[in-house]
Design a protein around this motif. Sequence first.
Motif, PDB file in Angstrom:
ATOM      1  N   GLY A 261       0.834  -1.203   0.000  1.00 48.27           N
ATOM      2  CA  GLY A 261       0.000   0.000   0.000  1.00 48.27           C
ATOM      3  C   GLY A 261       0.860   1.242   0.000  1.00 48.27           C
ATOM      4  N   GLY A 262       2.163   1.034   0.224  1.00 46.36           N
ATOM      5  CA  GLY A 262       3.148   2.112   0.132  1.00 46.36           C
ATOM      6  C   GLY A 262       4.119   1.790  -0.990  1.00 46.36           C
ATOM      7  N   ARG A 263       5.425   1.835  -0.669  1.00 45.29           N
ATOM      8  CA  ARG A 263       6.425   1.597  -1.713  1.00 45.29           C
ATOM      9  C   ARG A 263       6.942   0.166  -1.716  1.00 45.29           C
ATOM     10  NH1 ARG A 263      11.277   4.634  -1.717  1.00 45.29           N
ATOM     11  NH2 ARG A 263      11.415   4.186   0.505  1.00 45.29           N
ATOM     12  N   GLY A 264       6.554  -0.637  -0.730  1.00 42.66           N
ATOM     13  CA  GLY A 264       7.157  -1.943  -0.570  1.00 42.66           C
ATOM     14  C   GLY A 264       6.315  -3.101  -1.070  1.00 42.66           C
ATOM     15  N   LEU A 265       6.872  -4.293  -0.866  1.00 39.54           N
ATOM     16  CA  LEU A 265       6.201  -5.532  -1.227  1.00 39.54           C
ATOM     17  C   LEU A 265       6.227  -6.474  -0.027  1.00 39.54           C
ATOM     18  CD1 LEU A 265       7.393  -6.562  -4.819  1.00 39.54           C
ATOM     19  CD2 LEU A 265       5.022  -6.467  -4.045  1.00 39.54           C
ATOM     20  N   HIS A 266       5.148  -7.198   0.135  1.00 38.27           N
ATOM     21  CA  HIS A 266       5.071  -8.263   1.128  1.00 38.27           C
ATOM     22  C   HIS A 266       4.923  -9.583   0.400  1.00 38.27           C
ATOM     23  CE1 HIS A 266       2.922  -5.038   3.782  1.00 38.27           C
ATOM     24  NE2 HIS A 266       4.235  -4.906   3.835  1.00 38.27           N
ATOM     25  N   VAL A 267       5.567 -10.619   0.920  1.00 33.43           N
ATOM     26  CA  VAL A 267       5.402 -11.966   0.385  1.00 33.43           C
ATOM     27  C   VAL A 267       5.033 -12.878   1.549  1.00 33.43           C
ATOM     28  CG1 VAL A 267       6.479 -13.899  -0.819  1.00 33.43           C
ATOM     29  CG2 VAL A 267       7.035 -11.548  -1.490  1.00 33.43           C
ATOM     30  N   PHE A 268       3.867 -13.507   1.462  1.00 36.31           N
ATOM     31  CA  PHE A 268       3.370 -14.383   2.522  1.00 36.31           C
ATOM     32  C   PHE A 268       3.506 -15.835   2.097  1.00 36.31           C
ATOM     33  CE2 PHE A 268       0.106 -11.455   4.876  1.00 36.31           C
ATOM     34  CZ  PHE A 268       1.113 -10.521   5.089  1.00 36.31           C
ATOM     35  N   VAL A 269       4.012 -16.655   3.010  1.00 33.80           N
ATOM     36  CA  VAL A 269       4.153 -18.090   2.790  1.00 33.80           C
ATOM     37  C   VAL A 269       3.289 -18.812   3.823  1.00 33.80           C
ATOM     38  CG1 VAL A 269       5.735 -20.052   2.693  1.00 33.80           C
ATOM     39  CG2 VAL A 269       6.528 -17.770   1.986  1.00 33.80           C
ATOM     40  N   PRO A 270       2.249 -19.531   3.409  1.00 35.64           N
ATOM     41  CA  PRO A 270       1.447 -20.287   4.381  1.00 35.64           C
ATOM     42  C   PRO A 270       2.232 -21.483   4.907  1.00 35.64           C
ATOM     43  CG  PRO A 270       0.700 -20.750   2.147  1.00 35.64           C
ATOM     44  CD  PRO A 270       1.736 -19.668   2.032  1.00 35.64           C
ATOM     45  N   ILE A 271       2.245 -21.659   6.204  1.00 31.94           N
ATOM     46  CA  ILE A 271       3.023 -22.738   6.818  1.00 31.94           C
ATOM     47  C   ILE A 271       2.151 -23.531   7.791  1.00 31.94           C
ATOM     48  CG2 ILE A 271       5.233 -21.533   6.578  1.00 31.94           C
ATOM     49  CD1 ILE A 271       4.996 -20.714   9.538  1.00 31.94           C
ATOM     50  N   ALA A 272       2.560 -24.737   8.061  1.00 33.36           N
ATOM     51  CA  ALA A 272       1.896 -25.522   9.094  1.00 33.36           C
ATOM     52  C   ALA A 272       2.181 -24.864  10.447  1.00 33.36           C
ATOM     53  CB  ALA A 272       2.400 -26.953   9.081  1.00 33.36           C
ATOM     54  N   PRO A 273       1.205 -24.798  11.340  1.00 34.70           N
ATOM     55  CA  PRO A 273       1.415 -24.124  12.634  1.00 34.70           C
ATOM     56  C   PRO A 273       2.141 -25.012  13.637  1.00 34.70           C
ATOM     57  CG  PRO A 273      -0.846 -24.891  12.483  1.00 34.70           C
ATOM     58  CD  PRO A 273      -0.207 -25.217  11.158  1.00 34.70           C
ATOM     59  N   HIS A 274       3.378 -25.356  13.299  1.00 34.00           N
ATOM     60  CA  HIS A 274       4.168 -26.269  14.133  1.00 34.00           C
ATOM     61  C   HIS A 274       5.331 -25.572  14.822  1.00 34.00           C
ATOM     62  CE1 HIS A 274       2.827 -29.764  11.279  1.00 34.00           C
ATOM     63  NE2 HIS A 274       1.869 -29.373  12.084  1.00 34.00           N
ATOM     64  N   TRP A 275       5.611 -24.322  14.449  1.00 30.96           N
ATOM     65  CA  TRP A 275       6.810 -23.656  14.925  1.00 30.96           C
ATOM     66  C   TRP A 275       6.466 -22.418  15.747  1.00 30.96           C
ATOM     67  CZ3 TRP A 275       6.227 -25.775  10.076  1.00 30.96           C
ATOM     68  CH2 TRP A 275       7.046 -26.886   9.806  1.00 30.96           C
ATOM     69  N   THR A 276       7.356 -22.050  16.637  1.00 26.78           N
ATOM     70  CA  THR A 276       7.144 -20.895  17.502  1.00 26.78           C
ATOM     71  C   THR A 276       7.458 -19.594  16.757  1.00 26.78           C
ATOM     72  OG1 THR A 276       9.433 -20.892  18.280  1.00 26.78           O
ATOM     73  CG2 THR A 276       7.851 -22.274  19.500  1.00 26.78           C
ATOM     74  N   PHE A 277       7.084 -18.487  17.373  1.00 24.35           N
ATOM     75  CA  PHE A 277       7.429 -17.190  16.801  1.00 24.35           C
ATOM     76  C   PHE A 277       8.940 -17.058  16.628  1.00 24.35           C
ATOM     77  CE2 PHE A 277       3.141 -15.971  18.021  1.00 24.35           C
ATOM     78  CZ  PHE A 277       2.788 -15.066  17.039  1.00 24.35           C
ATOM     79  N   ALA A 278       9.705 -17.508  17.606  1.00 22.66           N
ATOM     80  CA  ALA A 278      11.165 -17.391  17.533  1.00 22.66           C
ATOM     81  C   ALA A 278      11.711 -18.198  16.360  1.00 22.66           C
ATOM     82  CB  ALA A 278      11.794 -17.864  18.844  1.00 22.66           C
ATOM     83  N   GLN A 279      11.170 -19.387  16.119  1.00 23.81           N
ATOM     84  CA  GLN A 279      11.637 -20.203  15.005  1.00 23.81           C
ATOM     85  C   GLN A 279      11.252 -19.598  13.657  1.00 23.81           C
ATOM     86  OE1 GLN A 279       9.729 -23.802  16.566  1.00 23.81           O
ATOM     87  NE2 GLN A 279      11.732 -24.830  16.521  1.00 23.81           N
ATOM     88  N   VAL A 280      10.038 -19.070  13.568  1.00 22.37           N
ATOM     89  CA  VAL A 280       9.622 -18.436  12.322  1.00 22.37           C
ATOM     90  C   VAL A 280      10.477 -17.203  12.042  1.00 22.37           C
ATOM     91  CG1 VAL A 280       7.712 -17.277  11.140  1.00 22.37           C
ATOM     92  CG2 VAL A 280       7.280 -19.340  12.481  1.00 22.37           C
ATOM     93  N   ARG A 281      10.759 -16.422  13.078  1.00 21.11           N
ATOM     94  CA  ARG A 281      11.632 -15.257  12.918  1.00 21.11           C
ATOM     95  C   ARG A 281      13.019 -15.690  12.469  1.00 21.11           C
ATOM     96  NH1 ARG A 281      15.289 -12.861  16.303  1.00 21.11           N
ATOM     97  NH2 ARG A 281      15.612 -10.586  16.136  1.00 21.11           N
ATOM     98  N   ARG A 282      13.513 -16.787  13.014  1.00 19.06           N
ATOM     99  CA  ARG A 282      14.826 -17.296  12.605  1.00 19.06           C
ATOM    100  C   ARG A 282      14.831 -17.638  11.114  1.00 19.06           C
ATOM    101  NH1 ARG A 282      17.963 -22.733  14.467  1.00 19.06           N
ATOM    102  NH2 ARG A 282      20.104 -21.942  14.307  1.00 19.06           N
ATOM    103  N   CYS A 283      13.725 -18.157  10.616  1.00 20.95           N
ATOM    104  CA  CYS A 283      13.620 -18.470   9.193  1.00 20.95           C
ATOM    105  C   CYS A 283      13.608 -17.200   8.351  1.00 20.95           C
ATOM    106  CB  CYS A 283      12.362 -19.289   8.926  1.00 20.95           C
ATOM    107  SG  CYS A 283      12.431 -20.978   9.565  1.00 20.95           S
ATOM    108  N   ALA A 284      12.919 -16.164   8.830  1.00 18.32           N
ATOM    109  CA  ALA A 284      12.903 -14.895   8.105  1.00 18.32           C
ATOM    110  C   ALA A 284      14.307 -14.305   8.026  1.00 18.32           C
ATOM    111  CB  ALA A 284      11.958 -13.916   8.786  1.00 18.32           C
ATOM    112  N   ILE A 285      15.072 -14.427   9.109  1.00 16.50           N
ATOM    113  CA  ILE A 285      16.457 -13.953   9.103  1.00 16.50           C
ATOM    114  C   ILE A 285      17.286 -14.749   8.099  1.00 16.50           C
ATOM    115  CG2 ILE A 285      18.578 -13.828  10.476  1.00 16.50           C
ATOM    116  CD1 ILE A 285      16.816 -13.182  12.915  1.00 16.50           C
ATOM    117  N   ALA A 286      17.095 -16.064   8.077  1.00 20.16           N
ATOM    118  CA  ALA A 286      17.849 -16.909   7.151  1.00 20.16           C
ATOM    119  C   ALA A 286      17.537 -16.539   5.703  1.00 20.16           C
ATOM    120  CB  ALA A 286      17.535 -18.380   7.410  1.00 20.16           C
TER     121      ALA A 286
END
Length: 336
Positions: A171-196
């Motif tokens: 809605g601004g200048r950027g882009l978002h990309v969403f990946v649907p995942i199985a709800p098996h991982w914690t917020f910390a693990q999902v964040r670790r994947c985003a960092i990777a």
Amino acid sequence: MTAAVELEAGGRAVRLSSPDKVYFPERGFTKLDVARYYLAVGDGIVRALRERPTTMERFPEGVTGESFFQKRAPKNLPEWIPTARISFPSGRYADEVCPTEIAAVVWAANLGCLTFHPWPVRREDTDHPDELRIDLDPQPGTGFADAVTAAHELRAVLSEHGLRGWPKTSGGRGLHVFVPIAPHWTFAQVRRCAIAVGRELERRMPEQVTTAWWKEERGAKIFVDYNQTARDRTIASAYSVRPKAHAPVSAPLRWEEIDDVAPRDFDIATMPVRYAELGDVHADMVEHAFSLESLLDLAARDEREHGLGDLPYPPDHPKAPGEPPRVQPSRARHTS
């Protein structure tokens, strides 16, 4: 001021007060225009919000007035709108609205809610995200076209790890990309994947992409905002109206069209026309739930082979084990 009207929304009558109140003076769009917009994209916005604890970004007097984020469900919440209890990093909690039908969206629009900020979880399990959300945020000196270039490489990275993403404008200048995942991982693990993912993009596009948390280190690059996956961080939903003068919306896209569009193409006047023609181009997201194991392996290799551990959390989060100092580099140098 015109008297209140009732709108039919999915079989419910929803009262809209002050329907002619102007919310977007530059375009002349009113509260009624916003409500009708959400009715026009009803299945899409409900798909994006269904069963998700959602923060409402409210503009009771329109985009030129004061605004606030409402996390806690208001006391006058209709009994047919469910809620879910979510916990914040501080240990506090709130009961947030969880829209399940278009009437809930129109009800929120009556309160001046323009943008919906859903958590990446469903109300039956608020501790395990079911979406990996990648935020490609253009820094000064870059723009949407640069985010598109990074998004193409991001698509390749995801594919190599057995994942598929669905892109949308912010809605601004950027882009978002969403990946649907199985709800098996914690917020910390999902964040670790985003960092990777961000680090892999950074390796492939070192002059164009950065994961640097501190703005002074980012330069004119696309910032992969990995902290948008931290607990209590949310991203505007698909179809949400954004609080800018021209009334843009966060537009779901198909990969084959991202080179040929611009964020200003999508607003509350143009999106209903597109929606009537194409429907919800992200409708099939609900059919998928990918695994994060490959990205977690990538994160482990980064740590093992490159010494790349955690990155700083937002300032309102408790200090995490192994997190580097939350001191911007120029200040750290000055005080050392």
